[in-house]
Design an enzyme around this catalytic site. Structure first.
Site, short mmCIF file in Angstrom:
data_model
loop_
_atom_site.label_atom_id
_atom_site.label_comp_id
_atom_site.label_asym_id
_atom_site.label_seq_id
_atom_site.Cartn_x
_atom_site.Cartn_y
_atom_site.Cartn_z
N SER A 38 -22.88 -6.32 -17.03
CA SER A 38 -23.61 -5.08 -16.74
C SER A 38 -22.99 -4.26 -15.62
CB SER A 38 -25.07 -5.40 -16.39
OG SER A 38 -25.14 -6.25 -15.27
N ASP A 329 -31.51 -1.08 -8.80
CA ASP A 329 -32.64 -1.94 -9.18
C ASP A 329 -32.48 -3.27 -8.45
OD1 ASP A 329 -30.75 -3.40 -10.64
OD2 ASP A 329 -31.27 -2.47 -12.55
N HIS A 332 -28.54 -4.37 -9.59
CA HIS A 332 -27.37 -3.52 -9.75
C HIS A 332 -27.22 -2.48 -8.64
CE1 HIS A 332 -28.52 -4.95 -13.83
NE2 HIS A 332 -27.23 -5.23 -13.86
#
Length: 354
Positions: A38, A329, A332
C-alpha cells in the site's frame, strides 16, 4: 548547547536542500517501475475483490481533482514524487487501471497491491495480489512494451528504467504477529527475516533476467511508530513499540547485506538501498524541522485506529490540514510525508541514477 544548535542547523539545511529537488533535472531515467504494497499502490486493488481498498472519500482529497484513486493517502505517494523528480510525470498509474494503456505505462507503472507482502501467506489475509503475481504482471507488461515500442527500444527502456521495491511491513504486522498458528509457529523472527530476504533475492534475480539494471530496495519503516501500533501499546503509555522497530532495523541490516552481495554477483547492475526508516524516525524526533504538529495520530478520524472504510465512516472528524500530520490514517503517510520521503530518497539514493 552550541554544538546541538549547530547540528540542528546542518540538518535543517540538508532538509531544505532536499526539498529543492525539482522535476526535470536532466535525469537519464525514462521510466519508474514499482512493486510492493500500500505504500506504493496507486489503485490496483480497486480491480480485485478485496476489502483492502481506498477508492472513496476522504482518500485522495488533495490529489488532482480531489479524486480517490486507490492510493492510501490524501494525495500522492513517494513514488509519484520520485517519478516527477526524474522529470517523467507527476503520478504513476496502477497497472490494472483500465483508464491507462501501455503508452502510459511505458514511462511508469506500479504493480503494487495494498495489503500484500513478500510472503504469499500475507496476501491471503485480506485476499490481495500476491507478490509472485506482481512479477507475472511485469512479464506481461514487458511483452506489451515490446509490441508497442519494438524489441530494441523496449529492451533499452527496461534497462534504463528505475525499479523500486517497497514491501515487507505487512509480513510482520498483518501476518507474523497477527495470524495465530501461522508463521510465528514455524519461524523465529530472525528465521522469518531470512526467509523474506531469500524471496527478495530471488525477485531481484528475476527482474534482472528480464532486463532490470537500476534497482532500489526500500527499507522497512519504523513500523513500531505507526499510530495503530502506538494506540495499542497501552502498557508503555502509547510510545513507539521499540521491539517492532528493532525487528525493522534487523531486517534492514540483512537487506543491506543482500544489496552488497547482489552488487558483486549481478553483472552491470546498480542496486541501491532506500532508507525510509530514518526518514520517519527523524520526522518523529524533530517534527518542527519538517513543519509537522502531530506525529502519533493520523488525520483521519481519531487518527489512532481508522483505516480504509473506517476513514470514510469517520470523515466528519477529518483534520483540517493534513500537511501538519506525518500520517494520513493509522498506518499510512500523509502526502507531505510522502514528499519528504521522496526528497530524501532523491538526495541520498536515486541521485546516483541521474
Amino acid at each position: 548547547m552550541i554544538y546541538h544548535s549547530f547540528i540542528s542547523s546542518c540538518v535543517l539545511i540538508l532538509q531544505l536542500l532536499a526539498l529543492m529537488v525539482q522535476p526535470g533535472i536532466g535525469a537519464k531515467v525514462p521510466a519508474v517501475i514499482v512493486f510492493g504494497d500500500s505504500s506504493v499502490d496507486a489503485g490496483n486493488n480497486d480491480y480485485i475483490p478485496t476489502i483492502g481498498r481506498s477508492n472513496f472519500d476522504p482518500y485522495g482529497k488533495d490529489f488532482e481533482g480531489g479524486k480517490a484513486t486507490g492510493r492510501f493517502c490524501n494525495g500522492r505517494l513517494s513514488t509519484d514524487f520520485i517519478c516527477e523528480a526524474f522529470g517523467i510525470k507527476s503520478a504513476i498509474p496502477a497497472y490494472l487501471d483500465p483508464a491507462y494503456s501501455i503508452k502510459d505505462f511505458a514511462t511508469g507503472v506500479t504493480f503494487a497491491s495494498a495489503g500484500t507482502g513478500l510472503d504469499n501467506a500475507t496476501a491471503d489475509v485480506i485476499h490481495v495480489i500476491p507478490f509472485w503475481k506482481e512479477l507475472e504482471y511485469f512479464k506481461e507488461y514487458k511483452q506489451k512494451l515490446i509490441k508497442y515500442m519494438g524489441y530494441s527500444k523496449a529492451t533499452r527502456r527496461l534497462r534504463e528504467a528505475v525499479y523500486i521495491l517497497s514491501i515487507g511491513t505487512n509480513d510482520f504486522l498483518e501476518n507474523y504477529y497477527t495470524v495465530p498458528g501461522g508463521r510465528s509457529s514455524q519461524f523465529t523472527v530472525d528465521e522469518y527475516q531470512k526467509f523474506l530476504i531469500g524471496i527478495t533475492e530471488n525477485f531481484v534475480w528475476d527482474i534482472y533476467k528480464l532486463g532490470a539494471r537500476k534497482i532500489a530496495l526500500t527499507s522497512l519503516t519504523a513500523f513500531g511508530c505507526l499510530p495503530l501500533e502506538r494506540a495499542t501499546n497501552i502498557m508503555q503509555k502509547h510510545a513507539c513499540r521499540e521491539d517492532y522497530n528493532q525487528v525493522a532495523r534487523d531486517f534492514n541490516t540483512k537487506l543491506i547485506a543482500l544489496i552488497d552481495k547482489l552488487g558483486k554477483e549481478a553483472k552491470g547492475v546498480q542496486i541501491v538501498y532506500s532508507n525510509v526508516y530514518d526518514s520517519l524516525a527523524d520526522a518523529i524526533a524533530k517534527p518542527n524541522l519538517y513543519g509537522f504538529e502531530n506525529v502519533d495520530a493520523g488525520c483521519c478520524g481519531s487518527g489512532k485506529f481508522e483505516l480504509g472504510l473506517l476513514c470514510h465512516f469517520a470523515e466528519i472528524f477529518l483534520c483540517k490540514d493534513a500537511d501538519k500530520y506525518i500520517f494520513w490514517d493509522s498506518i499510512h503517510y500523509s502526502e507531505r510525508m510522502n514528499r519528504i520521503v521522496a526528497d530524501y530518497a532523491m538526495m541520498y539514493t536515486f541521485n546516483r541514477f541521474l
